[in-house]
Design an enzyme around this catalytic site. Structure first.
Site, mmCIF file in Angstrom:
data_model
loop_
_atom_site.group_PDB
_atom_site.id
_atom_site.type_symbol
_atom_site.label_atom_id
_atom_site.label_comp_id
_atom_site.label_asym_id
_atom_site.label_seq_id
_atom_site.Cartn_x
_atom_site.Cartn_y
_atom_site.Cartn_z
ATOM 1 N N LYS A 10 0.790 -1.228 0.000
ATOM 2 C CA LYS A 10 0.000 0.000 0.000
ATOM 3 C C LYS A 10 0.827 1.287 0.000
ATOM 4 C CE LYS A 10 -3.605 0.086 -0.450
ATOM 5 N NZ LYS A 10 -4.798 -0.154 -1.286
ATOM 6 N N SER A 57 -3.170 -12.450 3.586
ATOM 7 C CA SER A 57 -3.581 -12.135 2.207
ATOM 8 C C SER A 57 -2.575 -12.691 1.204
ATOM 9 C CB SER A 57 -3.790 -10.630 2.014
ATOM 10 O OG SER A 57 -2.563 -9.946 1.967
HETATM 11 N N1 PMP Z 1 -3.259 -7.378 1.328
HETATM 12 C C1 PMP Z 1 -3.205 -6.566 2.373
HETATM 13 C C2 PMP Z 1 -2.576 -7.069 3.639
HETATM 14 C C3 PMP Z 1 -3.747 -5.275 2.302
HETATM 15 O O1 PMP Z 1 -3.703 -4.464 3.380
HETATM 16 C C4 PMP Z 1 -4.356 -4.856 1.097
HETATM 17 C C5 PMP Z 1 -4.962 -3.471 0.988
HETATM 18 N N2 PMP Z 1 -5.980 -3.187 1.881
HETATM 19 C C6 PMP Z 1 -4.410 -5.736 0.021
HETATM 20 C C7 PMP Z 1 -3.831 -6.990 0.166
HETATM 21 C C8 PMP Z 1 -5.138 -5.408 -1.254
HETATM 22 O O2 PMP Z 1 -4.593 -4.402 -2.043
HETATM 23 P P1 PMP Z 1 -5.499 -3.429 -2.904
HETATM 24 O O3 PMP Z 1 -6.099 -2.407 -1.981
HETATM 25 O O4 PMP Z 1 -4.572 -2.824 -3.888
HETATM 26 O O5 PMP Z 1 -6.581 -4.234 -3.558
#
Ligand code: PMP
Length: 331
Positions: A43, A278
Site C-alpha cells: 500500500k 492475504s
Molecule cells: N493485502 C493486504 C494485507 C492489504 O492491506 C491490502 C490493501 N488493503 C491488500 C492486500 C489489497 O490491495 P489493494 O487495496 O490494492 O486491492
C-alpha cells in the site's frame, strides 16, 4: 536511485521465486515482495500517488492533513509519505484490525480513530466516517484537508500501472503467462492487469478471493454474493469499487483461511519468508492458476505484507484454536 529520501525507496521490490509451490505445480511461481517497501506493504505505492496527486491538484500544501479510512496498511504507507511531505494524518480504522498495525500507526504519529466494523451500506462504516471527518476538518483548516478515498480514487490503480506492472514486466523479461492477486480496493489487481495486458494481452489475469468476499461470485456469475468468513485483513469486499471496475480479469479462484494459512506456515518452514494471510490467499490463487495453465508457465503474485503484522492472530495458538484453524507444529 536517490538514497537519502525514504519516499524514493517505495517500489522496485524484489521478485522472489517460491520454490516449493513452483515444484508442486511444475511452473515458476514468483512473489513480488512488497514487504520490502518502507511501510512494509504493497500500500505504500497507492499512498505515495494519493499524496502526490493532492499536491499536483493544489488541494493541499505543507501543514495540511490527509484523512483516510483504512484496514491499516494504507495508513502506515500514508504515515511514511505524510511525514516526508510535512502533512498531518488522521486514520479511521475498524476495531477488528490487528493491534500490531494500530500500534505501528500510533508510533508513526497518525491520529487514530477506531470504529466498529460495519458493512459499507451502514452510514457508520469506517470509509464513510473518514469522508465525513475530512469534510468537517476542511472547513476549519487552511493548508488543505484531503480525503484519500483509496477505494474509489483511481490514482491508486495508476500507481500500479506505472510502477508494479512495469517492474513485473522487466523482472520477468516479459516472460509472464499469468498474474493473480486478491482485492481490497482493487488498485493492485486493476493496475497490474492493465499494465501487463498493455504489454501482452494474452497474460492471464485471475482474482484470488478469500471467503466472505462477494467478488468471486461477481466474476463467475455476475452476482455479488458472499459465502463464509475470513480472518484475513485488508482484502475481500462486497462492492465494486472504482478501482476494481477497471481490472481486466479472466478468471477467479476462492480460497479458505485454512488453505491460505497452511501455505503461510509452509513458506516459513521452507524458505524463511514470513507473510500475512492475504499473501497466503494470493499464493493459493497462483497454485490454482498454475494448475489451469499447465506446466512450465511463469506466474506472478503479490506478497502483500509481513506476517509479524498479525502475530497476535496467525501465530497465536489460542486464537487459531478458537477459529478452528490449523496450528503449525512449531507454535
Ligand atoms: N493485502 C493486504 C494485507 C492489504 O492491506 C491490502 C490493501 N488493503 C491488500 C492486500 C489489497 O490491495 P489493494 O487495496 O490494492 O486491492
Amino acid at each position: 536511485m536517490e538514497t537519502t529520501n525514504i519516499i524514493n525507496q517505495i517500489g522496485n521490490t524484489p521478485l522472489i521465486k517460491l520454490k516449493q509451490v513452483s515444484e508442486l505445480t511444475g511452473c515458476n511461481i514468483y512473489g513480488k515482495a512488497e514487504y520490502f517497501n518502507p511501510g512494509e506493504s504493497v500500500k505504500d505505492r497507492a499512498a505515495l500517488y494519493i499524496v502526490k496527486d493532492a499536491f499536483e491538484r493544489k488541494k493541499i500544501e505543507k501543514g495540511g492533513i490527509i484523512v483516510e479510512g483504512t484496514a491499516g496498511n494504507t495508513g502506515i504507507g500514508l504515515a511514511v509519505v505524510c511525514k516526508e511531505f510535512g502533512l498531518g494524518l488522521k486514520i479511521v480504522i475498524p476495531k477488528t484490525q490487528s493491534n500490531e498495525k494500530k500500534d505501528i500507526l500510533k508510533k508513526l504519529g497518525a491520529d487514530l480513530i477506531e470504529v466498529d466494523a460495519v458493512p459499507y451500506s451502514n452510514p457508520k462504516n469506517y470509509i464513510k466516517q473518514s469522508k465525513e471527518i475530512a469534510e468537517d476538518l476542511s472547513k476549519k483548516h487552511n493548508h488543505g484537508v484531503v480525503w484519500g478515498n483509496q477505494f474509489d480514487n483511481t490514482v491508486n490503480t495508476k500507481a500500479h500501472i506505472e510502477t508494479t506492472a512495469n517492474e513485473i514486466w522487466s523482472q520477468t523479461a516479459g516472460k509472464i503467462d499469468g498474474f493473480t492477486c486478491s482485492v481490497g480496493t482493487g488498485g493492485t489487481l486493476a493496475g497490474v492487469s492493465i499494465g501487463l495486458k498493455n504489454k501482452n494481452k494474452n497474460v492471464k489475469i485471475a482474482l484470488s478471493d478469500p471467503m466472505g468476499s462477494s467478488l468471486y461470485s461477481f466474476i463467475k456469475d455476475k452476482k455479488l454474493e458472499s459465502k463464509g468468513t475470513s480472518i484475513t485483513e485488508g482484502i475481500g469486499t462486497g462492492r465494486i469499487t472504482k478501482n476494481f471496475e477497471k481490472a481486466l480479469i479472466d478468471d477467479a479462484f476462492q480460497t479458505s483461511d485454512e488453505e491460505a494459512l497452511n501455505i503461510v506456515y509452509d513458506l516459513i518452514e521452507n524458505q524463511n519468508i514470513i507473510l500475512g494471510g492475504s499473501s497466503g490467499i494470493n499464493i493459493a490463487g497462483a497454485i490454482k492458476l498454475a494448475k489451469q495453465l499447465g506446466k512450465n508457465k511463469n506466474i506472478v503474485t503479490i506478497l502483500c505484507d509481513d506476517g509479524r503484522r498479525y502475530a497476535s492472530k496467525i501465530f497465536n495458538k489460542e486464537f487459531l484454536k478458537s477459529k478452528n484453524l490449523p496450528i503449525p507444529k512449531w507454535l
